[in-house]
Design a protein around this motif. Structure first.
Motif, PDB file in Angstrom:
ATOM      1  N   TYR A  93      23.069 -59.835  79.982  1.00  0.00           N
ATOM      2  CA  TYR A  93      23.662 -59.082  80.067  1.00  0.00           C
ATOM      3  C   TYR A  93      23.734 -57.613  78.921  1.00  0.00           C
ATOM      4  CZ  TYR A  93      27.388 -62.251  82.304  1.00  0.00           C
ATOM      5  OH  TYR A  93      27.857 -62.751  82.923  1.00  0.00           O
ATOM      6  N   ASN A  94      22.741 -58.261  78.251  1.00  0.00           N
ATOM      7  CA  ASN A  94      22.079 -57.713  77.023  1.00  0.00           C
ATOM      8  C   ASN A  94      20.804 -56.414  78.056  1.00  0.00           C
ATOM      9  OD1 ASN A  94      20.700 -56.643  75.092  1.00  0.00           O
ATOM     10  ND2 ASN A  94      20.993 -58.254  74.161  1.00  0.00           N
ATOM     11  N   PRO A  95      20.195 -55.054  77.821  1.00  0.00           N
ATOM     12  CA  PRO A  95      19.728 -54.460  77.922  1.00  0.00           C
ATOM     13  C   PRO A  95      18.240 -55.355  78.109  1.00  0.00           C
ATOM     14  CG  PRO A  95      21.610 -52.937  76.931  1.00  0.00           C
ATOM     15  CD  PRO A  95      21.587 -54.647  77.386  1.00  0.00           C
ATOM     16  N   LEU A  96      18.611 -54.753  76.685  1.00  0.00           N
ATOM     17  CA  LEU A  96      17.395 -55.173  75.153  1.00  0.00           C
ATOM     18  C   LEU A  96      16.528 -56.573  75.745  1.00  0.00           C
ATOM     19  CD1 LEU A  96      18.082 -53.709  72.206  1.00  0.00           C
ATOM     20  CD2 LEU A  96      16.914 -52.527  73.867  1.00  0.00           C
ATOM     21  N   LYS A  97      17.696 -57.518  76.503  1.00  0.00           N
ATOM     22  CA  LYS A  97      15.944 -58.432  76.485  1.00  0.00           C
ATOM     23  C   LYS A  97      15.923 -58.352  77.647  1.00  0.00           C
ATOM     24  CE  LYS A  97      17.127 -60.939  72.679  1.00  0.00           C
ATOM     25  NZ  LYS A  97      16.489 -61.758  72.231  1.00  0.00           N
ATOM     26  N   ILE A  98      16.666 -57.545  78.660  1.00  0.00           N
ATOM     27  CA  ILE A  98      16.297 -57.676  80.056  1.00  0.00           C
ATOM     28  C   ILE A  98      14.597 -56.527  80.092  1.00  0.00           C
ATOM     29  CG2 ILE A  98      16.314 -56.817  82.677  1.00  0.00           C
ATOM     30  CD1 ILE A  98      18.854 -57.085  81.996  1.00  0.00           C
ATOM     31  N   LEU A 123      23.121 -49.399  70.799  1.00  0.00           N
ATOM     32  CA  LEU A 123      22.057 -49.730  71.016  1.00  0.00           C
ATOM     33  C   LEU A 123      21.043 -48.634  71.733  1.00  0.00           C
ATOM     34  CD1 LEU A 123      24.105 -50.549  74.398  1.00  0.00           C
ATOM     35  CD2 LEU A 123      22.100 -51.871  73.507  1.00  0.00           C
ATOM     36  N   LEU A 124      21.808 -47.071  71.926  1.00  0.00           N
ATOM     37  CA  LEU A 124      20.808 -46.075  71.942  1.00  0.00           C
ATOM     38  C   LEU A 124      19.693 -46.032  69.914  1.00  0.00           C
ATOM     39  CD1 LEU A 124      23.380 -43.310  72.554  1.00  0.00           C
ATOM     40  CD2 LEU A 124      21.505 -44.455  74.020  1.00  0.00           C
ATOM     41  N   SER A 125      20.171 -46.494  69.504  1.00  0.00           N
ATOM     42  CA  SER A 125      19.119 -46.213  68.065  1.00  0.00           C
ATOM     43  C   SER A 125      17.938 -47.167  68.427  1.00  0.00           C
ATOM     44  CB  SER A 125      20.171 -46.648  67.058  1.00  0.00           C
ATOM     45  OG  SER A 125      19.392 -47.111  65.969  1.00  0.00           O
ATOM     46  N   GLN A 126      18.521 -48.558  69.449  1.00  0.00           N
ATOM     47  CA  GLN A 126      17.036 -49.588  69.619  1.00  0.00           C
ATOM     48  C   GLN A 126      16.637 -48.791  70.785  1.00  0.00           C
ATOM     49  OE1 GLN A 126      19.859 -52.973  70.292  1.00  0.00           O
ATOM     50  NE2 GLN A 126      18.585 -53.672  68.704  1.00  0.00           N
ATOM     51  N   LEU A 127      16.814 -48.051  72.016  1.00  0.00           N
ATOM     52  CA  LEU A 127      15.958 -46.499  72.609  1.00  0.00           C
ATOM     53  C   LEU A 127      15.329 -45.399  72.127  1.00  0.00           C
ATOM     54  CD1 LEU A 127      16.053 -47.228  75.874  1.00  0.00           C
ATOM     55  CD2 LEU A 127      17.634 -45.297  75.347  1.00  0.00           C
ATOM     56  N   LYS A 128      15.145 -45.648  70.801  1.00  0.00           N
ATOM     57  CA  LYS A 128      14.614 -44.744  70.162  1.00  0.00           C
ATOM     58  C   LYS A 128      13.330 -44.992  70.510  1.00  0.00           C
ATOM     59  CE  LYS A 128      16.841 -43.856  66.148  1.00  0.00           C
ATOM     60  NZ  LYS A 128      16.725 -43.427  65.075  1.00  0.00           N
ATOM     61  N   GLU A 129      12.224 -45.924  69.964  1.00  0.00           N
ATOM     62  CA  GLU A 129      11.576 -45.990  69.829  1.00  0.00           C
ATOM     63  C   GLU A 129      10.390 -46.175  71.655  1.00  0.00           C
ATOM     64  OE1 GLU A 129       9.597 -45.381  67.389  1.00  0.00           O
ATOM     65  OE2 GLU A 129      11.526 -45.593  66.526  1.00  0.00           O
ATOM     66  N   SER A 130      11.328 -46.535  72.635  1.00  0.00           N
ATOM     67  CA  SER A 130      11.106 -46.425  74.063  1.00  0.00           C
ATOM     68  C   SER A 130      10.357 -45.681  74.518  1.00  0.00           C
ATOM     69  CB  SER A 130      12.176 -47.569  74.885  1.00  0.00           C
ATOM     70  OG  SER A 130      12.340 -48.251  74.184  1.00  0.00           O
ATOM     71  N   PRO A 131       9.210 -45.145  75.771  1.00  0.00           N
ATOM     72  CA  PRO A 131       9.426 -44.221  76.729  1.00  0.00           C
ATOM     73  C   PRO A 131      10.567 -43.334  76.897  1.00  0.00           C
ATOM     74  CG  PRO A 131       8.229 -46.304  77.243  1.00  0.00           C
ATOM     75  CD  PRO A 131       9.035 -46.320  76.111  1.00  0.00           C
ATOM     76  N   GLN A 132      10.387 -41.942  76.555  1.00  0.00           N
ATOM     77  CA  GLN A 132      11.458 -41.073  76.860  1.00  0.00           C
ATOM     78  C   GLN A 132      11.705 -41.395  78.582  1.00  0.00           C
ATOM     79  OE1 GLN A 132      10.505 -36.838  76.764  1.00  0.00           O
ATOM     80  NE2 GLN A 132      10.951 -36.980  74.624  1.00  0.00           N
ATOM     81  N   LYS A 133      11.037 -41.985  79.560  1.00  0.00           N
ATOM     82  CA  LYS A 133      11.031 -42.721  80.302  1.00  0.00           C
ATOM     83  C   LYS A 133      12.441 -43.182  81.287  1.00  0.00           C
ATOM     84  CE  LYS A 133       8.923 -44.099  85.209  1.00  0.00           C
ATOM     85  NZ  LYS A 133      10.370 -44.779  85.603  1.00  0.00           N
TER      86      LYS A 133
END
Length: 421
Positions: free
Chosen positions: A104-109, A161-171
């Motif tokens: 249920y946690n996309p960041l864990k996935i 969630l969006l804040s944690q996504l900032k360091e991920s690839p733009q793809k």
């Protein structure tokens, strides 16, 4: 744990029929004993099975809810002798992993996906399946703000969630937004989604990306109202003080391309030149031996201008300043003491202090006004203002622009390739 020890565990569990697993306590004791064994290097697992259900139970016994033990399963897969066995282990691991609340946690996935990325033999189809699960779950959680009529509701989980996504690839972000739009457009109108994007709580770069992606969708091409809202969203983003610093350069270029073609070079070109619209040989720069501005044929060092821009605190519009190192770092400016005088005034020159100007798209080019009052417009090319070979630039009253469009309209050229003085 060595491969031989893992095989022993598999055999023990298989002899128990695969349907009756060791209890949680027994599992922990058994694995603890196995962990004390010396590693056996060079062993290769050749066990094969067509029973994925049994393999899943075996993996469940190895992990036993303690997901740091995934590495043991990955070792089992890497030491398998057959591709079929490796594939079976990885797929059974993914099936088992989905039984946990982590799904249920996309960041864990995403963490699980990255862990498998480090393995060389994971089937591409399985990796794509896990990646799509990450994208789908992330998009599902982001959809909440689009299904409310309130523009002030707070969604802290979405923000986090969006804040944690900032360091991920733009793809990742692009794929998430694309899936998000697919989902919300099945229930909401294009106009409604565009309006919600204007109040979406995300980083400036993420907001720029989301609005640009939505602008390029087919639903927007046939919806002028939604298109206008998205353009306004982008304009509001550009007015944020840190927009030009927080958004990466390629994305900035895509945003600036939405601006009128006559001025977007002011944002993306390293240097520009200002040429008279009615004469392709007249450029504005400091007169020889004088701080006044003249219009003359283009010389590389003199004509190229570096552009600075800011957002005005008064009217929230973008203002521009132009300077040239060849002019001793002088800025293109208008002498305040005689600005706005009736008729024509030769008061355009180089200034030590930064001088802000408004650049406005007009027919066949741009008009350049003083930013402080917008009462004067910079012009050039009138022979009556020349003194021998000094072709002085000058100002006219802003209200006289329409009457003198010919000498008060300028073309912005990209002069980034010109030699730096």
């Amino acid at each position: 744990m060595s491969s031989k020890v893992i095989v022993l565990l598999l055999i023990v569990l298989s002899f128990r029929g695969g349907d009756t697993l060791l209890s949680g306590v027994e599992n922990r004791k058994h694995i603890a004993r196995l962990n004390d064994q010396d590693p056996l290097v060079g062993e290769c697992i050749s066990l094969t099975t067509d029973d994925n259900h049994s393999l899943q139970k075996i993996i469940r016994a190895i992990v036993n809810g303690e997901w740091h033990r995934v590495q043991l399963v990955l070792q089992l897969a890497s030491e398998s002798c057959t591709a079929e066995m490796r594939r079976g282990v990885y797929e059974a691991l993914w099936i088992e992993w989905q039984q946990d609340k982590h799904i249920y946690n996309p960041l864990k996935i995403l963490d699980f996906y990255k862990q498998l990325e480090n393995e060389s033999n994971v089937p591409k189809t399985l990796m794509e399946k896990i990646y799509q699960a990450f994208i789908a779950r992330f998009a599902q959680l982001l959809s909440a703000p689009f299904h409310t009529d309130s523009r002030t509701s707070d969604f802290p989980q979405v923000t986090k969630l969006l804040s944690q996504l900032k360091e991920s690839p733009q793809k990742y972000t692009r794929d998430i937004f694309e899936t998000l739009f697919d989902d919300v457009l099945s229930l909401e109108s294009s106009l409604s989604v565009a309006q919600r994007l204007g109040n979406f709580n995300a980083s400036l770069e993420q907001l720029a990306m989301a609005n640009l992606q939505f602008l390029n969708r087919s639903e927007i091409l046939v919806n002028p109202s939604a298109h206008a809202v998205l353009l306004d969203n982008v304009c509001q983003l550009m007015k944020q003080p840190n927009f030009h610093h927080e958004v990466e350069r390629f994305l900035l270029h895509e945003v600036y391309k939405l601006l009128p073609s006559k001025i977007y070079l002011l944002f993306i070109a390293q240097k520009v030149c200002l040429r008279k619209a009615d004469n392709d040989k007249e450029y504005i720069y400091e007169c020889s031996g004088s701080s006044n501005m003249c219009t003359n044929q283009r010389y590389e060092e003199q004509a190229s201008l570096t552009v600075q821009h800011q957002i005005s605190d008064v009217d929230n519009k973008t203002q521009f300043a132009f300077y040239n190192r060849y002019w001793n770092n002088h800025y293109l400016g208008i002498e305040d003491s005689i600005r706005g005088q009736p008729g024509v005034t030769k008061n355009v020159g180089g200034r030590v202090e930064i001088y802000w100007l408004n650049v406005v798209p007009v027919e066949k080019g741009v008009a350049i006004y003083d930013a402080a009052t917008s009462s004067s417009v910079i012009c050039g090319g009138d022979p009556a203002q020349w003194n021998q070979y000094y072709h002085y630039a000058y100002t006219r009253r802003a209200e006289d622009f329409d009457e003198h469009r010919k000498d008060c309209t300028w073309i912005i050229e990209d002069c980034s390739t010109l030699i730096e003085y």
